[in-house]
Design an enzyme around this catalytic site. Structure first.
Site, PDB file in Angstrom:
ATOM      1  N   LYS A  44      -8.468  -2.656   6.067  1.00  0.00           N
ATOM      2  CA  LYS A  44      -8.837  -3.701   7.030  1.00  0.00           C
ATOM      3  C   LYS A  44      -8.792  -3.208   8.470  1.00  0.00           C
ATOM      4  O   LYS A  44      -9.531  -3.689   9.334  1.00  0.00           O
ATOM      5  CB  LYS A  44      -7.908  -4.910   6.874  1.00  0.00           C
ATOM      6  CG  LYS A  44      -8.015  -5.610   5.525  1.00  0.00           C
ATOM      7  CD  LYS A  44      -9.232  -6.501   5.441  1.00  0.00           C
ATOM      8  CE  LYS A  44      -9.331  -7.206   4.095  1.00  0.00           C
ATOM      9  NZ  LYS A  44     -10.612  -7.897   3.911  1.00  0.00           N
ATOM     10  N   GLU A  97      -8.960 -15.036  10.766  1.00  0.00           N
ATOM     11  CA  GLU A  97      -8.452 -15.666   9.552  1.00  0.00           C
ATOM     12  C   GLU A  97      -7.804 -14.570   8.716  1.00  0.00           C
ATOM     13  O   GLU A  97      -8.086 -13.393   8.908  1.00  0.00           O
ATOM     14  CB  GLU A  97      -9.611 -16.285   8.770  1.00  0.00           C
ATOM     15  CG  GLU A  97     -10.380 -15.327   7.838  1.00  0.00           C
ATOM     16  CD  GLU A  97     -11.127 -14.218   8.554  1.00  0.00           C
ATOM     17  OE1 GLU A  97     -11.402 -14.374   9.756  1.00  0.00           O
ATOM     18  OE2 GLU A  97     -11.427 -13.181   7.933  1.00  0.00           O
ATOM     19  N   SER A 104      -8.020   0.293  -1.929  1.00  0.00           N
ATOM     20  CA  SER A 104      -8.156  -0.390  -0.642  1.00  0.00           C
ATOM     21  C   SER A 104      -6.839  -0.734   0.040  1.00  0.00           C
ATOM     22  O   SER A 104      -6.787  -0.852   1.257  1.00  0.00           O
ATOM     23  CB  SER A 104      -8.988  -1.672  -0.812  1.00  0.00           C
ATOM     24  OG  SER A 104      -8.354  -2.558  -1.708  1.00  0.00           O
TER      25      SER A 104
HETATM   26  C1  LIG Z   1      -5.946  -4.435   0.028  1.00  0.00           C
HETATM   27  C2  LIG Z   1      -7.113  -5.347   0.048  1.00  0.00           C
HETATM   28  N1  LIG Z   1      -8.203  -5.038  -0.662  1.00  0.00           N
HETATM   29  C3  LIG Z   1      -9.284  -5.824  -0.685  1.00  0.00           C
HETATM   30  C4  LIG Z   1      -9.316  -7.033  -0.008  1.00  0.00           C
HETATM   31  C5  LIG Z   1     -10.526  -7.900  -0.147  1.00  0.00           C
HETATM   32  O1  LIG Z   1     -11.347  -7.894   0.982  1.00  0.00           O
HETATM   33  P1  LIG Z   1     -12.744  -7.139   0.993  1.00  0.00           P
HETATM   34  O2  LIG Z   1     -13.488  -7.562  -0.202  1.00  0.00           O
HETATM   35  O3  LIG Z   1     -13.372  -7.560   2.253  1.00  0.00           O
HETATM   36  O4  LIG Z   1     -12.480  -5.680   0.963  1.00  0.00           O
HETATM   37  C6  LIG Z   1      -8.205  -7.401   0.754  1.00  0.00           C
HETATM   38  C7  LIG Z   1      -8.229  -8.667   1.502  1.00  0.00           C
HETATM   39  O5  LIG Z   1      -7.307  -9.163   2.013  1.00  0.00           O
HETATM   40  C8  LIG Z   1      -7.081  -6.548   0.776  1.00  0.00           C
HETATM   41  O6  LIG Z   1      -5.986  -6.864   1.471  1.00  0.00           O
END
Ligand SMILES: Cc1ncc(COP(=O)(O)O)c(C=O)c1O
Lengths: 392, 255
Positions: A89, A111, A376
């Site tokens: 993020k 948000e 992620s």
């Molecule tokens: C670690 C992590 N992965 C994925 C997401 C999902 O968001 P996005 O689909 O925008 O990657 C989040 C959202 O809070 C997150 O904290």
């Protein structure tokens, strides 16, 4: 690029800018300026400097040996969990805060669902000395408590949202309302590839550093720039958009997005938008949206706060619709098991959002293939959920 | 000329328009509220089509929308309720709502029903102008329907004049940079903004809305426009059990 946004802000039939007039001038200001700002030398210099020295990029591409052995393929992990603040993020928030500075905004609103975007926003606000207000659903505040406290330590004001399902969708409504009420001094840092144009494109560009690095890193270890498969979890779709970005036109790469099925597609407690959604308009863009026959948005459900959203970004709606991307969904229990498996095999406790992407190896033809999973985020924020689940 | 155009051709000042959410407080109150407002001498009515995620609305309209949805209100039901409304009243009626429910209902179906029920116009705050031009304008022009757009303090003069050219009926002047339900204080900035709009000499008349709550703010708004819209405060004043009485009481406090 074939899958890029067009001049009017659409990906195929998805996207656009469905906003009330009170936000028109803000969106127009962004629209007119975002490309010219983010393409300047000085912006890139600042952005790249912070990504390198503050965020800790490039993030490693790690060959997951034991996981690979178990699934008979070559699985690499793109380690976004090692970014400062623990998830991808922050790539976006660093970019947007620099943009907000250029636009002479002094305050930030955002948000958050899992709290990762909230923490990443609070972090860059403290870095730049800007006021920061974060809207977060009441349900998410209680299931992501460590992140709530992190935001507060960082100096952000966290506002609890009690409308609707008290999760990410409702927090987004409130952040937009706040922006309507404060259009002149405030920039809204949206946390995913959602919202009115140009947000989806802007966020995708800031996250595209992930695939930019991957091109070089794969070349080094595999002798070619591209993998056979890329897997990423999809809430709004920003980590997925970031790791797909430079591969969108390379049809040799199978793009796989993993959504949260919650308690099951049929259970009415789910967040699997491509399975359950229809075309619709929410939060400023036309996209796939979970809704009833009268066009009321359905309350989604997932064990993971970051995937608990009834829509997906318009880019993903287009990739799904055009069959460029494949979208699978994973139930709570299977995601939790996959999170434990990754912990046991590789010594990495993933965020529960991320864990969803590790639960589909069996459903793909990946034998002997090169697979990259976007890791992620890390699981520190989710310990309470892991503990409650208990099966480890 | 539809009923909205007729109203503005006959009355230039102090036009009182009332917004309420269809299906609130009870599912079948829609026609009763319209009838009562007409009897009280209100000039125009905006009927809100509830949506689950109304991002331009404050807590009151969020709540009335949620309750209305729980009560079973939707576009289909609303059109059923309004089918014979023109046998009862000739007051100008506008439907107001977010685009997603309409999108699911189908734009063409929606327009056909507007005509069938004798509705005069629509306000669709999150519909982009370009989408209006592509999907609505031809049928609207042909059937004498009004398309009413919002302008806000941050809308540029250039854009206001573009909106003015496309709109028909009146221009909805949002009183301040805010969602609905925030009390208007009529600061110098707001007055400057109202004057700025008047100096543009628009083709359409103007009505000020958002934050108008009582007799005083209604009158101030009317000094700078052809009239004003009251929504939140009206909704707050409706009593579930004494519907007619509460509506009458509120309107008599304004007029
Ligand atoms: C670690 C992590 N992965 C994925 C997401 C999902 O968001 P996005 O689909 O925008 O990657 C989040 C959202 O809070 C997150 O904290």
């Amino acid at each position: 690029m074939k899958y890029d946004v067009n001049k009017t802000g659409y990906y195929g039939k998805f996207g656009g800018s469905y906003i009330p007039e009170m936000l028109y001038s803000n969106i127009e200001e962004l629209n007119k300026n975002y490309l010219s700002i983010i393409n300047t030398k000085s912006f890139n210099k600042n952005f790249n400097y912070l990504l390198k020295h503050y965020v800790g990029r490039p993030t490693p591409l790690y060959f997951a040996k034991r996981l690979s052995k178990k699934y008979g393929s070559k699985i690499y992990l793109k380690r976004e969990d090692l970014c400062h603040t623990g998830a991808h993020k922050i790539n976006n928030t660093v970019g947007q805060i620099l943009l907000a500075k250029e636009l002479k905004k002094s305050k930030i609103v955002a948000e958050t669902g899992a709290g990762q975007h909230g923490v990443a926003t609070a972090t860059v606000c403290s870095l730049m000395g800007m006021d920061c207000i974060i809207y977060m659903g009441e349900v998410d505040i209680s299931r992501q408590r460590p992140n709530v406290e992190r935001m507060k330590i960082l100096g952000a004001e966290v506002r609890s949202v009690t409308s609707g399902s008290k999760t990410l969708k409702d927090a987004t409504n409130e952040a937009m309302r706040h922006w309507i009420n404060n259009p002149n001094d405030t920039h809204y840092i949206i946390g995913s590839v959602v919202g009115p144009h140009p947000y989806p494109d802007m966020v995708a560009r800031f996250q595209s550093v992930i695939s930019e690095e991957l091109l070089l890193q794969l070349k080094e270890v595999e002798g070619r720039e591209y993998p056979d498969y890329i897997l990423a979890c999809v809430g709004g779709g920003s980590n997925a958009a970031g790791i797909y970005y430079h591969y969108l036109d390379n049809l040799k790469v199978n793009l796989v997005g993993i959504e949260a099925a919650g308690l099951g597609i049929e259970s009415k407690k789910s967040a699997a938008t491509t399975q359950l959604g229809k075309e619709g308009v929410l939060h400023g863009s036309k996209t796939l949206l979970m809704q009833d026959e009268n066009g009321q948005v359905t309350e989604p459900y997932s064990i993971s706060a970051g995937l608990d959203y009834p829509g997906i970004g318009p880019l993903h709606a287009h990739l799904y619709d055009s069959k460029r991307g494949q979208y699978l969904s994973v139930e709570d229990n299977d995601a939790m098991k996959a999170g434990i498996e990754l912990s046991r095999l590789e010594g990495i406790i993933p965020a529960i959002e991320t864990a969803h992407a590790f639960a589909v190896f069996d459903r793909l033809n990946i034998k002997d293939k090169v697979v990259v999973v976007n890791l992620s985020g890390r699981g520190d924020k989710d310990l309470e959920t892991y503990i409650k689940w208990g099966k480890y | 000329m539809n009923r909205i155009n007729k109203l503005f051709s006959e009355k230039k000042k102090n036009i009182l328009s009332i917004y309420f959410t269809a299906g609130y407080p009870n599912i079948n109150d829609t026609v009763e509220i319209i009838k009562t407002l007409d009897e009280c001498g209100v000039d125009m009515i905006e009927v809100g089509m509830p949506f689950s995620d109304p991002i331009a609305d404050g807590p009151t309209i969020q709540e009335s929308s949620n309750r209305a949805i729980e009560n079973g209100m939707n576009i289909k039901v609303l059109f059923k309720q309004l089918l014979n409304i023109r046998k009862i009243t000739q007051i100008p009626i506008i439907l107001m709502g977010y685009i997603n429910p309409l999108y699911q209902y189908g734009y063409t179906n929606f327009i056909e029903k507007l005509i069938e029920c004798g509705i005069d116009g629509v306000i669709l705050p999150d519909l982009p102008l370009d989408d209006y031009l592509v999907s609505f304008k031809e049928l609207f022009d042909k059937n004498n329907l009004s398309y009413i757009s919002l302008v806000s303090p941050n809308t540029s003069a250039e854009r206001i004049s573009k909106i003015d050219k496309i709109s028909n009926g009146f221009i909805y002047v949002v009183s301040s940079s805010s969602i609905t339900g925030k009390k208007s204080i009529f600061s110098d900035n707001q007055v400057e903004y109202f004057n700025r709009i008047n100096e543009l000499k628009l083709i359409n008349p103007t009505i000020i809305g958002f934050g108008i709550s009582d007799k005083k703010s209604f009158q101030v708004a009317c000094n700078y426009s052809n009239g004003a819209i009251i929504g939140t405060k009206f909704i707050q004043s409706i009593s579930k059990s004494k519907l007619r009485e509460s509506v009458k009481n509120y309107i008599s406090s304004i007029r």
